[in-house]
Each structure stands twice: as structure tokens, then as C-alpha cells.
Design a protein around this motif. Sequence first.
Motif, short mmCIF file in Angstrom:
data_model
loop_
_atom_site.label_atom_id
_atom_site.label_comp_id
_atom_site.label_asym_id
_atom_site.label_seq_id
_atom_site.Cartn_x
_atom_site.Cartn_y
_atom_site.Cartn_z
N SER A 57 0.84 -1.21 0.00
CA SER A 57 0.00 0.00 0.00
C SER A 57 0.87 1.25 0.00
O SER A 57 2.07 1.19 0.31
CB SER A 57 -0.91 0.02 1.24
OG SER A 57 -0.14 0.21 2.41
N GLY A 58 0.24 2.37 -0.29
CA GLY A 58 0.92 3.65 -0.16
C GLY A 58 1.23 3.96 1.30
O GLY A 58 2.26 4.57 1.62
N THR A 59 0.34 3.53 2.17
CA THR A 59 0.56 3.75 3.60
C THR A 59 1.83 3.04 4.06
O THR A 59 2.63 3.60 4.82
CB THR A 59 -0.66 3.23 4.41
OG1 THR A 59 -1.86 3.75 3.82
CG2 THR A 59 -0.58 3.64 5.85
N LEU A 62 4.82 5.06 3.03
CA LEU A 62 5.06 6.21 3.92
C LEU A 62 5.66 5.75 5.24
O LEU A 62 6.59 6.38 5.77
CB LEU A 62 3.75 6.97 4.17
CG LEU A 62 3.18 7.72 2.97
CD1 LEU A 62 1.78 8.25 3.29
CD2 LEU A 62 4.10 8.86 2.55
N THR A 83 -5.01 16.45 4.12
CA THR A 83 -4.52 15.26 3.43
C THR A 83 -5.39 14.11 3.86
O THR A 83 -6.25 14.24 4.73
CB THR A 83 -3.04 14.98 3.75
OG1 THR A 83 -2.60 13.82 3.02
CG2 THR A 83 -2.82 14.71 5.24
N ALA A 86 -4.08 8.64 6.05
CA ALA A 86 -2.94 7.71 5.97
C ALA A 86 -1.60 8.42 6.13
O ALA A 86 -0.67 7.86 6.72
CB ALA A 86 -2.97 6.97 4.64
N SER A 87 -1.50 9.66 5.62
CA SER A 87 -0.22 10.40 5.75
C SER A 87 0.13 10.57 7.22
O SER A 87 1.28 10.34 7.62
CB SER A 87 -0.33 11.80 5.12
OG SER A 87 -0.98 11.79 3.88
N VAL A 135 2.60 16.71 0.70
CA VAL A 135 1.59 15.91 0.02
C VAL A 135 1.19 16.63 -1.27
O VAL A 135 0.98 17.84 -1.27
CB VAL A 135 0.34 15.72 0.92
CG1 VAL A 135 -0.74 14.93 0.19
CG2 VAL A 135 0.72 15.04 2.22
N ASP A 161 4.76 12.64 -0.32
CA ASP A 161 3.59 11.77 -0.42
C ASP A 161 2.93 12.07 -1.75
O ASP A 161 2.12 12.99 -1.88
CB ASP A 161 2.62 12.01 0.75
CG ASP A 161 1.38 11.13 0.66
OD1 ASP A 161 1.18 10.49 -0.40
OD2 ASP A 161 0.60 11.09 1.63
N ALA A 163 1.06 10.01 -3.41
CA ALA A 163 0.05 8.96 -3.58
C ALA A 163 -1.00 9.32 -4.64
O ALA A 163 -1.50 8.45 -5.34
CB ALA A 163 -0.65 8.66 -2.25
N GLU A 164 -1.30 10.61 -4.74
CA GLU A 164 -2.38 11.04 -5.63
C GLU A 164 -1.85 11.60 -6.95
O GLU A 164 -2.64 12.06 -7.76
CB GLU A 164 -3.22 12.13 -4.91
CG GLU A 164 -3.79 11.63 -3.60
CD GLU A 164 -4.51 12.70 -2.77
OE1 GLU A 164 -4.58 13.86 -3.21
OE2 GLU A 164 -4.98 12.36 -1.67
N SER A 185 0.69 5.55 -4.36
CA SER A 185 -0.38 4.60 -4.03
C SER A 185 -1.01 4.10 -5.32
O SER A 185 -1.21 4.86 -6.26
CB SER A 185 -1.45 5.25 -3.17
OG SER A 185 -2.60 4.42 -3.10
N ASN A 187 -3.95 2.32 -4.97
CA ASN A 187 -5.26 1.93 -4.47
C ASN A 187 -6.29 2.06 -5.61
O ASN A 187 -6.05 2.76 -6.59
CB ASN A 187 -5.62 2.80 -3.26
CG ASN A 187 -6.78 2.22 -2.48
OD1 ASN A 187 -7.00 1.01 -2.50
ND2 ASN A 187 -7.52 3.06 -1.80
N LYS A 190 -7.17 5.55 -7.24
CA LYS A 190 -6.11 6.47 -7.64
C LYS A 190 -5.98 6.54 -9.17
O LYS A 190 -6.72 5.88 -9.89
CB LYS A 190 -4.78 6.06 -6.98
CG LYS A 190 -4.82 6.13 -5.44
CD LYS A 190 -4.72 7.55 -4.93
CE LYS A 190 -5.28 7.78 -3.54
NZ LYS A 190 -4.68 7.11 -2.43
N GLY A 197 -2.11 -1.26 -3.48
CA GLY A 197 -0.66 -1.34 -3.59
C GLY A 197 -0.02 0.02 -3.47
O GLY A 197 -0.72 1.04 -3.40
N TRP A 324 -10.68 16.44 1.54
CA TRP A 324 -10.18 15.81 2.77
C TRP A 324 -10.48 16.72 3.97
O TRP A 324 -10.14 17.90 3.95
CB TRP A 324 -8.67 15.58 2.72
CG TRP A 324 -8.18 14.69 1.62
CD1 TRP A 324 -7.21 15.01 0.71
CD2 TRP A 324 -8.58 13.34 1.33
NE1 TRP A 324 -7.00 13.94 -0.14
CE2 TRP A 324 -7.83 12.91 0.22
CE3 TRP A 324 -9.50 12.45 1.89
CZ2 TRP A 324 -7.97 11.64 -0.33
CZ3 TRP A 324 -9.64 11.19 1.33
CH2 TRP A 324 -8.88 10.80 0.23
C1 LIG Z 1 -4.36 7.14 -0.96
C2 LIG Z 1 -3.44 7.95 -0.17
C3 LIG Z 1 -2.52 7.38 0.73
C4 LIG Z 1 -2.52 5.94 1.10
O1 LIG Z 1 -2.39 5.05 0.07
P1 LIG Z 1 -2.95 3.56 0.25
O2 LIG Z 1 -2.38 2.86 -0.93
O3 LIG Z 1 -4.44 3.65 0.22
O4 LIG Z 1 -2.44 3.02 1.53
C5 LIG Z 1 -1.61 8.22 1.37
N1 LIG Z 1 -1.63 9.54 1.17
C6 LIG Z 1 -2.51 10.14 0.36
C7 LIG Z 1 -2.43 11.61 0.18
C8 LIG Z 1 -3.45 9.36 -0.33
O5 LIG Z 1 -4.35 9.97 -1.11
#
Ligand SMILES: *Cc1c(COP(=O)(O)O)cnc(C)c1O
Length: 378
Positions: A57-59, A62, A83, A86-87, A135, A161, A163-164, A185, A187, A190, A197, A324
Motif C-alpha cells: 500500500s501507499g501507507t 510512507l 490530506t 494515511a499520511s 503531500v 507523499d 500517492a495522488e 499509491s 489503491n 487512484k 498497492g 479531505w
Molecule cells: C491514498 C493515499 C494514501 C494511502 O495510500 P494507500 O495505498 O491507500 O495506503 C496516502 N496519502 C494520500 C495523500 C493518499 O491519497
Amino acid sequence: MSERIHLSKAEVTEVEEQFVLAALRSGWIAPLGPDVEAFEAEIADRVGVKHAVALASGTAALHLALLELGAGPGTCVVLPSMTFAASANAVVYTGAEPVFVDSRPSDGNVDPVLLLQAVDELRDEGRTVAAVMAVDLFGRAADYEAIEPALANRGIALIEDAAEALGARRGGKPAGSFGRCAALSFNGNKIMTTSGGGMLLGDDGPLIEHARTLATQAREPVPWYEHKEIGYNYRMSNILAALGRGQLRRLDHMIGRRRAIRQLYREGLGNLAGVRFLGDGADADACDNCWLTCVTVDRESYDLTADRLVASLNCHDVEVRHLWKPMHLQPVFGGARSFVTGASERLFSTGVTLPSGANLRDDQIARVIDLFQSALAR
Ligand SMILES: *Cc1c(COP(=O)(O)O)cnc(C)c1O
């Protein structure tokens, strides 16, 4: 009635089917395999960094980034308030204290001036700032021209971060290439997905390699199970990496479609007084992967909050969501130290994300625009 219009639904085609089927037939099921290595190399190449490790995961990405940079009990990590949780959760996993910084109003990304003020104030108090986590909000890279050199001068590590933001750029550099390391991320919602993942990437070989060891139960490279550290079960499976390789082949197409959808929204809503597109400005699209289109509605022009907009479109089966909710307003982070101007709270109360998935049709976007206009007119 018409079908539900989702915010950001994964789009998969025969390209992905073929990758996943090939992985299944190859026998590389448990859990690592050649698609993982290939996927890591392909993403690293796309982002222009030397090393990458594919994760669950993205989490997880991080969490490992923070551990590698020494976040832990007695330290703090400075990050934006606006954010996804998860961050901030990843900071808490390490035992470090999260310190939140407010947004700038233009695009919701962290306010760089306030960020540096927070870092300096914490250090003046004798606190150890293990890292700053920036982020890239809703697919738009943070202001790294302002953040990166200023943190380098202070000797403070930066984590991105992203992720997005895969596919976004800032000053010509791809999102995912800023700071000591960056998290992506994959997910389901996304810009591209492996169902679930993430990935940790960067140019620092030893850092990424150590993260890889931690993610693989901290198993030492000897024939028996030897462990010198506490590890995690954080790797991505071969089947999911194959799905990611298929998605990556179509990433530019999916970004292009989201960009076209943003343009349709601009044409349909951009002329309404008091409606503003988050992040719109001079070079808006150049640095944006258009993951989610976000608009804010001016409280002076309309007697309407994000609450009412979300409710009125959702009752027509259109998935519009709040931005968010800032971390400093979350019950779980109630006691956390924060540097606040009110900007993220204002964005939260007046902003929504519009359906932006690459598989949405033009007529569906037209329906969203219609419903949005009627909600404003009421
Ligand atoms: C989605 C997201 C994450 C976490 O990613 P996962 O793959 O869902 O664990 C972390 N930070 C931000 C800003 C996100 O949007």
C-alpha cells in the motif's frame, strides 16, 4: 433511472487482463516474482528515479520512508493538515508526533511559508524534526521550489507523499522524484491501480534497499531465516504487479481522459460567479495529473455549503465528495500541535470533488454539470 456516477472508479481493459493472466499462468503466485521487479523498474523509469520497491500500500510506503529517515519516539514530523489520514497515521505508527500545517487557499497544498515557520519554531524549542512530509493534493504537486531548497538549507529530510500525483510535474520534474524518497499509491481509486498497492522510490540506493529488507520481514540474505531487525510483511504480490504493468501502459491515456473531463467541467461551470476550480492558475494543467477535479463555492454568492452540495448530488446517484477533512479537525488528532490559518477549514466547508474517473462518458459529465447548476440555482 440512470446509472450511478462514481467519483473515481478503476478502469481495466484487455491489456490488464492479458498481463494478469500471463502472471497467473507463469506460476509466479507466491507472492514475489518477475512482474514485481519489472513493475518497479518501469515506474522508476517513468518517474525518473534510480530505485523503487513495490509494496502492499501507499501507507506502507510512507511508514517505511519515515522509519528510514529516523522518525520515532521523541521526534516530530511536520505535514499538511489537509490530506488523507494515511499520511498522518504513518507518522503515528513510528511513534513520532505529527505536527500539522495549514493549506494555501489557491490549491489546498501546504502553505510553504507556514511550513518553514513551523519547522523553525519546533527547532527553536529544541524539538527534533525527523522529516517534513509534503503531500501532492488531488494530483497537483506541492510547491517544491519553495520547500525543497529551504529544507535542504536547514538539513531536514523531505518525504514526498505522491500517492495522488503519479503523472503530475512541478518545474519540469515528475511527482515522485522530490525529496529523499517518495510514496505512490495504487489503491483502486487512484490515477492508476494495482487494486491495492504502493511504491517507495528515490535515488538513494541504500535507503530503498534497506526499506526493501524491512518490507520483506527483515529477512537477512542467508539460507536460513535470520533476522536482526523487526520487519514487516509489506511487499506487493506478483499478480498485482502484473495488473500495475498493464495499467501503466494506459496511464497517459487515463490522464488524458481526466484532463478532458476537467475541461468539460470548466466549460460547464467555469463561468458561474463564485465557483472556483482548485489549483486553477497560470500553469495549472502542466503540473496536474487531473486525478480529481475540485471546485469551491463562494459563501458570499451562494447560501450553500459543501454539505448541501454533496447531499443534493448524491441523492441523484452522483458521487460528489467533500475535500479531505483537515487532520487538525479530526477527533483522533484533536490534541495535535497545528499551525493553522483557517484556509483548509474554509476549503473543507466550501469545496467538493467531482466525478473524475477516466471511464466516465461525456453525457455523464453533462449530467453532473446540470445537477450542479440546479443545486446552485436553488
Ligand atoms: C491514498 C493515499 C494514501 C494511502 O495510500 P494507500 O495505498 O491507500 O495506503 C496516502 N496519502 C494520500 C495523500 C493518499 O491519497
